[in-house]
Design a protein around this motif. Structure first.
Motif, PDB file in Angstrom:
ATOM      1  N   GLU A 211       0.856  -1.269   0.144  1.00 55.59           N
ATOM      2  CA  GLU A 211      -0.159  -0.132  -0.030  1.00 55.59           C
ATOM      3  C   GLU A 211       0.777   1.186   0.015  1.00 55.59           C
ATOM      4  OE1 GLU A 211      -3.627   0.285   1.031  1.00 55.59           O
ATOM      5  OE2 GLU A 211      -3.575  -1.337  -0.294  1.00 55.59           O
ATOM      6  N   THR A 212       0.422   2.184  -0.717  1.00 62.48           N
ATOM      7  CA  THR A 212       1.256   3.486  -0.511  1.00 62.48           C
ATOM      8  C   THR A 212       0.258   4.784  -0.294  1.00 62.48           C
ATOM      9  OG1 THR A 212       0.447   3.653  -2.991  1.00 62.48           O
ATOM     10  CG2 THR A 212       2.824   2.893  -2.697  1.00 62.48           C
ATOM     11  N   ARG A 213      -0.900   4.482  -0.292  1.00 67.69           N
ATOM     12  CA  ARG A 213      -1.853   5.859   0.399  1.00 67.69           C
ATOM     13  C   ARG A 213      -2.773   5.228   1.440  1.00 67.69           C
ATOM     14  NH1 ARG A 213      -3.855   8.413  -5.385  1.00 67.69           N
ATOM     15  NH2 ARG A 213      -4.604   5.984  -5.723  1.00 67.69           N
ATOM     16  N   PRO A 214      -2.442   5.212   2.492  1.00 65.43           N
ATOM     17  CA  PRO A 214      -1.312   5.407   3.161  1.00 65.43           C
ATOM     18  C   PRO A 214      -0.323   4.418   3.071  1.00 65.43           C
ATOM     19  CG  PRO A 214      -2.524   4.956   4.958  1.00 65.43           C
ATOM     20  CD  PRO A 214      -3.307   4.690   3.685  1.00 65.43           C
ATOM     21  N   GLN A 215       0.974   4.750   3.043  1.00 71.51           N
ATOM     22  CA  GLN A 215       2.142   3.838   3.440  1.00 71.51           C
ATOM     23  C   GLN A 215       2.200   3.478   4.912  1.00 71.51           C
ATOM     24  OE1 GLN A 215       6.297   5.032   3.108  1.00 71.51           O
ATOM     25  NE2 GLN A 215       6.453   3.801   1.232  1.00 71.51           N
ATOM     26  N   TRP A 216       1.788   2.195   5.256  1.00 68.56           N
ATOM     27  CA  TRP A 216       1.532   1.764   6.377  1.00 68.56           C
ATOM     28  C   TRP A 216       3.156   1.439   7.030  1.00 68.56           C
ATOM     29  CZ3 TRP A 216      -2.990   2.682   8.323  1.00 68.56           C
ATOM     30  CH2 TRP A 216      -4.080   2.617   7.323  1.00 68.56           C
ATOM     31  N   VAL A 217       3.674   1.088   6.249  1.00 70.35           N
ATOM     32  CA  VAL A 217       5.129   0.669   6.684  1.00 70.35           C
ATOM     33  C   VAL A 217       6.489   1.315   5.639  1.00 70.35           C
ATOM     34  CG1 VAL A 217       6.767  -1.234   7.389  1.00 70.35           C
ATOM     35  CG2 VAL A 217       4.342  -1.208   7.743  1.00 70.35           C
TER      36      VAL A 217
ATOM     37  N   PRO B 267       5.067  -5.492  -7.444  1.00 66.57           N
ATOM     38  CA  PRO B 267       3.893  -5.005  -7.960  1.00 66.57           C
ATOM     39  C   PRO B 267       3.998  -3.424  -8.007  1.00 66.57           C
ATOM     40  CG  PRO B 267       3.123  -6.822  -7.013  1.00 66.57           C
ATOM     41  CD  PRO B 267       4.364  -6.666  -6.526  1.00 66.57           C
ATOM     42  N   GLU B 268       4.338  -2.886  -6.836  1.00 64.13           N
ATOM     43  CA  GLU B 268       4.345  -1.511  -6.204  1.00 64.13           C
ATOM     44  C   GLU B 268       5.414  -0.654  -7.378  1.00 64.13           C
ATOM     45  OE1 GLU B 268       5.720  -0.787  -2.488  1.00 64.13           O
ATOM     46  OE2 GLU B 268       5.938   1.321  -2.831  1.00 64.13           O
ATOM     47  N   TYR B 269       6.557  -1.353  -7.776  1.00 62.95           N
ATOM     48  CA  TYR B 269       7.336  -0.839  -8.736  1.00 62.95           C
ATOM     49  C   TYR B 269       6.897  -0.083  -9.895  1.00 62.95           C
ATOM     50  CZ  TYR B 269      11.834  -0.876 -11.720  1.00 62.95           C
ATOM     51  OH  TYR B 269      12.872  -0.574 -12.455  1.00 62.95           O
ATOM     52  N   GLY B 275      -3.649   4.328 -10.403  1.00 62.37           N
ATOM     53  CA  GLY B 275      -4.009   2.968  -9.984  1.00 62.37           C
ATOM     54  C   GLY B 275      -3.531   2.146 -10.964  1.00 62.37           C
ATOM     55  N   HIS B 276      -3.388   2.365 -12.002  1.00 62.20           N
ATOM     56  CA  HIS B 276      -2.901   1.347 -13.308  1.00 62.20           C
ATOM     57  C   HIS B 276      -1.593   0.748 -13.240  1.00 62.20           C
ATOM     58  CE1 HIS B 276      -2.729  -0.711 -17.057  1.00 62.20           C
ATOM     59  NE2 HIS B 276      -1.540   0.103 -17.403  1.00 62.20           N
ATOM     60  N   ASN B 277      -1.269  -0.646 -13.248  1.00 63.05           N
ATOM     61  CA  ASN B 277       0.119  -1.099 -13.210  1.00 63.05           C
ATOM     62  C   ASN B 277       0.156  -1.651 -14.752  1.00 63.05           C
ATOM     63  OD1 ASN B 277       2.282  -2.496 -12.766  1.00 63.05           O
ATOM     64  ND2 ASN B 277       1.427  -3.170 -10.602  1.00 63.05           N
ATOM     65  N   PRO B 278       1.141  -1.169 -15.449  1.00 64.81           N
ATOM     66  CA  PRO B 278       1.387  -1.559 -16.713  1.00 64.81           C
ATOM     67  C   PRO B 278       2.207  -2.958 -16.714  1.00 64.81           C
ATOM     68  CG  PRO B 278       3.063   0.116 -16.018  1.00 64.81           C
ATOM     69  CD  PRO B 278       2.002   0.249 -15.029  1.00 64.81           C
ATOM     70  N   ARG B 279       2.800  -3.197 -15.650  1.00 61.85           N
ATOM     71  CA  ARG B 279       3.255  -4.618 -15.349  1.00 61.85           C
ATOM     72  C   ARG B 279       2.367  -5.563 -14.457  1.00 61.85           C
ATOM     73  NH1 ARG B 279       8.989  -3.198 -14.738  1.00 61.85           N
ATOM     74  NH2 ARG B 279       9.333  -2.223 -16.982  1.00 61.85           N
TER      75      ARG B 279
END
Lengths: 301, 337
Positions: A211-217, B267-269, B275-279
């Motif tokens: 998660e990035t919004r929010p980033q919990w860790v 995935p976060e990369y 919110g779209h993930n191209p990979r």
């Protein structure tokens, strides 16, 4: 084991030939004698690739998550721990029992190809090949708990001594000693997330750590962010861990994750038990921390 | 010719450490790595092992690195750079695969019109003492990737294991200077350079980048990626994987910005703001890693980003083996377009 390999191949061929399944999850041999590794086969003739030997340690049940949105029928070979993983997924509503054909194999205990590779690599000095894998020496349930078909003989538990001996040692430490112990362990973590990704109980579609919004860790590799990661990870699998030991096995820096998991197993047992996660598939069953009961103990609040 | 008698290793390292930050390969619980000299309790100098489990890239690209701090002061903001102090650094005993990886990092961080200040501050004062490899390990395939195990490059000095001593050969001006500063510790002795042992792992990468350019959509990627669990072990152990993320931490009115390793396996990369993930799938992430190593980097910099160190082969929990993958890719017959 040669005999078991033959049975595994026959069974897979039969399932694929009869179109009972679209896909079979099993193990194949890699380039080195100690390399057995997961393989995914779809054609009857590929059944010849399959093996079952002393290095088939990987818990294949986690891979089912890659197919959870599909329609395929899947044949999967499971040892005792892997079968508890399958129960975990069904209980967590991540997979339908009807989509699975489960072939159980009583597990004689495995050796770890990773440990063998590290020992042979020349990268870690005089590291020794450990024989039966650490996770298998702790095993209480080597026989599959859920299956459509069973091959091989029933096996005795491999655990010698007391299950919670290490946990009790930890509980016996002073707070300072425990802090030092965990600080040493968690400061090693490189945040590769292998322990999470290999874990069958870590089956959330969106993981808190992504998660990035929010980033919990936080993403820093330092003691505080690492502890944040590991404590949350452990709490999220509390009461749901099937003790397959894969997290600890795959850790590239040797963090004793099962110690933490077992402490929580012991706590869940004492507070809400007796309870063993995923020992059998029951209609509507839920792990203790997913259930509210008015008489739940709350003396720790 | 100069040699460093093995009995005098500690003396030599101590001398170097007088003016520089020195890194040496050590055994440590949790994995061998390059660590500061003098070693801390628990670390044990490991010059005789094949290589370290963790690569020396940490010396030039630490996993987490603070960039600057900031604090709100009334209506204004105070910003302080926190980059490393520039001081001489020596890394001792780097193998050819890992120095080739540093060469690749140099390309990325120092060429093509932009110099990364943080990297440059660590890299420029760095003296590399390379160690010629004579006995390839079971997972080594550097020669197949165009690396000569006896000729680490870039280096300032190369050492050759002669049994009781290391043959010592300066390879740059800085290496010469360093050699002079160790004048009373090094001994004069003629030696014959050892020759390289035989590689157990062989693979042919001829024509591979060109071939991969036509294989982006090939169904083989899905099959190859099936056992991958998208953890970051291979990328974090890799001596040449350099991707990083820039993030921030806030506490009240102050905070800091830092960068930290990131992995194309996550995935976060590639997650976009909308919110779209191209990979979005694991085989796309898997494919990216191999194409970056074997095709994209070659196209941009004319060299492979895999240097054949073999660490990913050792540590992959599911037995994914880049050599086997290259072989599978080479077996594919493509229709001529």
């Amino acid at each position: 084991m040669k005999e078991l390999t033959d049975r595994v191949r026959q069974t897979a061929r039969k399932l694929l030939d009869g179109q009972q399944v679209d896909l079979v999850l099993g193990w194949e041999k890699g380039p080195e004698p100690f390399r057995s590794q997961p393989v995914f086969i779809r054609e009857p003739e590929e059944a010849e690739q399959l093996v079952f030997d002393e290095f088939c340690i990987h818990n294949l049940s986690t891979f089912l998550l890659d197919y959870r949105d599909g329609q395929e029928k899947i044949g999967i070979f499971v040892k005792g721990c892997d079968s508890r993983g399958v129960v975990r997924l069904i209980e967590d509503n991540q997979f339908l029992r009807e989509r699975l054909y489960i072939i159980g194999i009583g597990c004689p205990g495995m050796k770890d190809p990773l440990a063998a590779a590290r020992a042979a690599s020349g990268l870690n000095g005089t590291e020794e090949n450990e024989g039966l894998a650490a996770k298998c020496r702790e095993c209480m349930y080597p026989n599959p708990v859920l299956y459509d078909e069973l091959i091989g003989d029933e096996q005795p538990p491999h655990l010698e001594g007391e299950r919670f001996a290490q946990v009790k040692k930890l509980e016996g430490m002073s707070a300072e000693e425990r802090w030092q112990f965990f600080s040493d362990m968690f400061s090693r973590c490189i945040r590769c997330y292998a322990c999470r990704n290999v874990c069958v109980a870590c089956n959330c579609r969106r993981c808190i750590f992504d998660e990035t919004r929010p980033q919990w860790v936080g993403r820093e590799t330092n003691l505080m962010d690492n502890i944040g990661y590991h404590v949350i990870r452990a709490m999220h699998v509390a009461g749901r861990c099937v003790e397959c030991g894969e997290c600890e096995r795959v850790c590239p820096v040797g963090i004793p994750l099962m110690l933490l998991n077992r402490k929580l197993i012991k706590d869940v047992n004492e507070l809400f038990g007796p309870y063993e996660a995923s020992l059998k598939l029951e209609e509507e069953a839920s792990p203790p921390l997913s259930v509210y009961r008015p008489d739940d103990p709350d003396n720790f609040l | 010719m100069k040699v460093l008698v093995k009995d005098k290793i500690n003396t030599a390292l101590n001398r170097l450490a007088e003016n520089s930050q020195v890194y040496v390969p050590v055994h440590r619980e949790g994995g061998s790595r390059f660590a500061p000299w003098p070693t801390v309790p628990g670390d044990e100098l490991a010059l005789d092992s094949l290589n370290t489990m963790f690569s020396p890239k940490e010396v030039v690209l630490p996993q987490t690195e603070k960039m600057y701090t900031f604090a709100a002061r009334g209506q204004s903001v105070e910003i302080k750079e926190t980059g490393e102090e520039r001081k001489e650094r020596v890394v001792f005993g780097v193998r050819a695969c890992d120095s080739k990886a540093i060469a690749a990092l140099d390309e990325v961080f120092l060429t093509r019109g932009y110099e990364d200040g943080f990297y440059k501050a660590r890299r420029e004062p760095l003296i590399i003492i390379g160690k010629a490899c004579t006995q390839p390990g079971p997972n080594c395939f550097c020669s197949a990737m165009g690396v000569d195990p006896l000729e680490p490059d870039p280096v300032d000095v190369i050492i050759y294991d002669l049994g009781d001593a290391y043959g010592w050969e300066p390879r740059s001006e800085r290496g010469q200077k360093l050699t002079q500063s160790l004048g009373d510790i090094l001994a004069d002795r003629d030696f014959q350079k050892p020759s390289a042992g035989e590689f157990q792992l062989q693979v042919d990468i001829n024509g591979l980048p060109e071939k991969l350019a036509g294989m982006f959509e090939h169904p083989l990627w899905e099959e190859l990626a099936e056992p991958c669990m998208n953890c970051g072990i291979c990328t974090y152990l890799c001596p040449s994987c350099y991707c990083f993320d820039i993030q921030v931490k806030n506490r009240g009115t102050e905070g800091y910005r830092f960068r930290c390793w990131d992995s194309c396996m996550y995935p976060e990369y590639t997650m976009m703001a909308g919110g779209h993930n191209p990979r979005g799938s694991k085989h796309e992430r898997f494919r990216n890693r191999f194409l970056h190593k074997l095709e994209f980097f070659q196209e941009r910099y004319g060299t492979s980003l895999c240097t054949g160190c073999g660490r990913c082969i050792v540590a992959c929990p599911q037995g994914i083996n880049i050599v086997s993958i290259i072989k599978r890719l080479q077996e594919v017959e493509l229709d001529v377009r």
